[in-house]
Enzyme design. Structure first.
Site, PDB file in Angstrom:
ATOM      1  N   CYS A 145     -12.125   0.641   2.578  1.00 63.77           N
ATOM      2  CA  CYS A 145     -10.971  -0.337   3.131  1.00 63.77           C
ATOM      3  C   CYS A 145      -9.600   0.412   2.052  1.00 63.77           C
ATOM      4  CB  CYS A 145     -11.543  -1.223   3.681  1.00 63.77           C
ATOM      5  SG  CYS A 145     -12.091  -1.632   3.944  1.00 63.77           S
TER       6      CYS A 145
ATOM      7  N   GLU B  73     -11.004  -7.483  -8.952  1.00 62.44           N
ATOM      8  CA  GLU B  73      -9.938  -7.712  -9.134  1.00 62.44           C
ATOM      9  C   GLU B  73      -9.292  -8.251  -9.708  1.00 62.44           C
ATOM     10  OE1 GLU B  73      -6.002  -6.971  -6.070  1.00 62.44           O
ATOM     11  OE2 GLU B  73      -7.978  -7.528  -4.637  1.00 62.44           O
TER      12      GLU B  73
ATOM     13  N   HIS C 295      -5.313  -6.347  -3.367  1.00 59.63           N
ATOM     14  CA  HIS C 295      -6.541  -6.192  -2.141  1.00 59.63           C
ATOM     15  C   HIS C 295      -6.926  -7.861  -1.450  1.00 59.63           C
ATOM     16  CE1 HIS C 295      -9.314  -4.165   0.690  1.00 59.63           C
ATOM     17  NE2 HIS C 295     -10.264  -4.599   0.096  1.00 59.63           N
TER      18      HIS C 295
ATOM     19  N   HIS D   2      -8.268  -8.506   7.839  1.00 62.86           N
ATOM     20  CA  HIS D   2      -8.725  -7.423   6.892  1.00 62.86           C
ATOM     21  C   HIS D   2      -8.296  -6.025   7.703  1.00 62.86           C
ATOM     22  CE1 HIS D   2      -9.799  -3.740   4.475  1.00 62.86           C
ATOM     23  NE2 HIS D   2     -11.156  -4.353   4.106  1.00 62.86           N
TER      24      HIS D   2
ATOM     25  N   LYS E  91      -4.220 -11.283   3.084  1.00 58.67           N
ATOM     26  CA  LYS E  91      -4.805 -11.106   4.117  1.00 58.67           C
ATOM     27  C   LYS E  91      -5.257 -12.472   4.791  1.00 58.67           C
ATOM     28  CE  LYS E  91      -7.292  -6.987   3.112  1.00 58.67           C
ATOM     29  NZ  LYS E  91      -5.795  -6.518   1.941  1.00 58.67           N
TER      30      LYS E  91
ATOM     31  N   PHE F 248     -15.603  -0.426   0.290  1.00 60.21           N
ATOM     32  CA  PHE F 248     -17.109   0.110   0.573  1.00 60.21           C
ATOM     33  C   PHE F 248     -16.911   1.331  -0.407  1.00 60.21           C
ATOM     34  CE2 PHE F 248     -17.924  -3.224   4.507  1.00 60.21           C
ATOM     35  CZ  PHE F 248     -17.647  -3.735   3.272  1.00 60.21           C
TER      36      PHE F 248
END
Length: 637
Positions: free
Chosen positions: A382, A534, A523, A558, A553, A624
């Protein structure tokens, strides 16, 4: 300013002596109280004044001006049992800051020169205020111009020091502390105690003149934007949707999704194939169609002629493409497998393989606009889109190309991918019944991300190239940073250490400091672990500074490999318009553990032109496997 005599290497054993016993080079304190608070002087000269008194010339051990004290011969003082080279102790005078015109980048230093163990304290002027640590997390350690000028108004070291009348009591010498012991808790802070005894020397250090290095890295700017998102086709649709607080998450009502436990996703509301010539669209997968549409918009927005490089009078070898993708379009491979089972080998299209590879989006943009400089694909989960932009920045910086279309494209809203994410328990299980977004970044009741699709593309350009053609410049693509968690194949490192490293590297690569950051586009996928990691990383970097944070998002879902490209577009627009969109999905129910200044409810104006305002905005992407990428953008004008 430094301890020129290197007295820290000399043994220190304070004890009482009479004034008649001191000689040049001795380190003395005039009273026990002075010794305890680390107020010492070097004897530079002695001279009999009368049969009963001696005139002693004293200078602070780290430098300053001399002053005389007339002491009785039997007057007891504290000797540090330390000899210093008088010639090595500099004569220093505080600068008169009242007449100095302060500039950005100036440094002002303060040294408690009467303390042999003192360290110099420096503040640097940035954004109209003075920071002790440009990359620290303390929002409190900031001073105004007026406060800094006050340091220089204090008496210089050595002026007006009291002679003192106390004699050393019996046994008192044994308990005298070494210089600095118990004395530097607040005494080193510039201004603390400055006016009382003139114990500090304050110096102004103008910023060094910048000399442009011939052949150095070029500045990179953003001159065009393009986007295809669940909010619609085009940047205007994206920006209006963000400011209006709308989301583009929809029910997946096709039969192939009927048996899935999760049937909502952020899907583009129009068929991209209908917006392209039919023959060209047939040779592109869905992600490539998104990418070409976004690239065309960005190309036109940058002021280039429709059709591509040749029509725009550009050398196609000096233009590149850099796009991020995880899978591109997973449906092509799935469809080919179905045809193989249903119709045998002859039923599989020869276009299956070229339309399956993740690099198809970059190659189709290259074909569509006749770009021959390079067509790069970055696959980093991502973080792919952000990393692709960063790679393009470097290609322009170091002269490999002059222009690049950079971002990401993805189309992975397919049954198998949805089922896999659901099996991981990574997807939100909320539906759309209440009309709100099921994606709730930083929300107290968040329960996972919403899968999405789309594309976001930026036109990046060498600044001199853009200015030579009179292009509109949105902002500077100032830097980027990468790191790896090395923690787990899917889960983020809960410490956030890797994220914090990528953030710091992006700021450093931009030639900036943490205090320059005025906005973060997070993110924030709306997973419990990811949002906390985060948030912890941002708190570690920014400390008590309240930097406005938003996460989009909740509007889009996403977008996987396209997320970095679309979120970079949004961050560019925030800098350009001076507005941060509100975070959708968690307006009044933020998780208390987040501890960030998350913009909710309504959009917020970015600070500009006021003391302490910076110029950097960050766009974060994490994937990931521990892929961390952060883009740093700087506003211009």
């Amino acid at each position: 300013m430094s301890n020129s005599s290197d007295s820290s290497q000399v043994p220190f054993a304070p004890h009482p002596v009479t004034a008649a016993e001191v000689i040049p080079g001795d380190l003395i304190a005039l009273t026990p109280a002075d010794a305890e608070r680390a107020c010492w002087y070097v004897v530079t000269h002695t001279l009999p004044e009368t049969p009963e008194t001696i005139r002693v010339s004293l200078r602070p051990p780290l430098g300053g001006t001399d002053h005389d004290e007339v002491l009785g011969r039997d007057r007891r003082v504290i000797s540090g049992c330390r000899r210093l080279d008088v010639g090595a102790v500099p004569r220093l005078v505080s600068d008169d800051l009242a007449s100095v015109e302060f500039r950005e980048g100036d440094r002002v230093s303060s040294l408690r020169v009467v303390d042999p163990g003192a360290d110099e304290v420096s503040y640097v002027r940035r954004w109209g205020v003075w920071h002790r640590d440009l990359d620290g997390g303390s929002g409190d350690d900031v001073l105004t111009d007026a406060e800094v000028r006050g340091w220089g108004a204090a008496p210089v070291a050595g002026a007006g020091v009291r002679a003192g009348s106390e004699d050393l009591g019996a046994g008192a010498g044994g308990g005298v502390e070494t210089p600095g012991a118990g004395a530097r808790g607040g005494a080193e802070t510039p201004g603390a105690g400055v006016g009382g005894g003139g114990e500090f020397v304050v110096r102004h250090h103008p910023r060094p003149e910048r000399v442009a290095a011939a052949g150095g890295p070029r500045r990179v700017v953003v001159t065009g934007l393009g986007a295809v998102t669940p909010l619609g086709v085009g940047v205007d649709e994206l920006w209006r949707g963000l400011l209006d607080g709308r989301h583009g998450i929809r029910e997946l009502d096709d039969e192939e999704f009927a048996e899935l436990p999760v049937r909502v996703a952020g899907t583009v509301p129009v068929d991209p194939a209908e917006l392209l010539p039919r023959q060209a669209a047939r040779r592109m997968n869905r992600a490539a169609q998104f990418a070409v549409l976004a690239a065309r918009e960005a190309w036109s927005d940058a002021g280039f002629v429709a059709g591509g490089t040749r029509e725009s009078g550009l050398d196609p070898e000096r233009v590149g493409v850099s796009l991020g993708a995880i899978l591109g379009d997973a449906s092509v491979l799935v469809g080919g497998d179905r045809k193989l089972r249903d119709k045998g080998p002859r039923g599989v299209s020869p276009l299956t393989t070229p339309m399956t590879v993740p690099s198809q989006a970059a190659s189709q943009v290259s074909l569509d606009l006749h770009i021959t400089g390079e067509a790069r694909t970055v696959t980093a989960a991502c973080a792919s889109g952000t990393e692709a932009i960063g790679a393009a920045i470097d290609r322009i910086r170091y002269g490999r190309v002059d222009i690049a279309l950079a971002g990401g494209a993805e189309a992975v809203v397919t049954p198998a991918i949805m089922a896999s994410f659901a099996a991981m328990r990574a997807l939100s299980t909320r539906g759309l019944a209440d009309g709100s977004s099921p994606s709730r970044p930083f929300g107290k009741d968040r329960d996972g991300f919403v899968n999405g699709e789309g594309a976001g593309v930026l036109v990046l350009e060498a600044e001199e190239h853009a200015r030579a053609r009179g292009a509109r410049i949105y902002c500077e693509a100032a830097g980027w940073g990468l790191s790896a968690d090395a923690h787990h194949m899917a889960a983020p490192d809960p410490s956030g250490a890797g994220v914090a490293l990528a953030v710091r590297r992006a700021v450093r690569d931009a030639g900036g400091h943490v205090v320059d950051v005025v906005h973060v586009n997070a993110h924030a996928t709306a997973t419990v672990e990811g949002d906390l990691a985060e948030a912890g990383a941002l708190r570690a970097v920014f400390g008590r500074r309240n930097v406005p944070v938003t996460a989009i998002k909740g509007h889009l879902g996403h977008l996987q490999g396209a997320a970095g490209g679309v979120e970079a577009v949004a961050t560019v627009l925030s800098l350009h318009h001076g507005v941060v969109p509100a975070t959708v999905g968690a307006a009044s129910e933020l998780d208390d553990s987040i501890g960030l200044d998350v913009v909710t409810g309504v959009a917020r104006e970015l600070p500009r032109g006021e003391a302490g305002a910076g110029d950097l905005a960050l766009s974060n992407s994490f994937g990931f496997g521990g892929h961390n990428a952060v883009l740093a953008l700087r506003r211009v004008g």
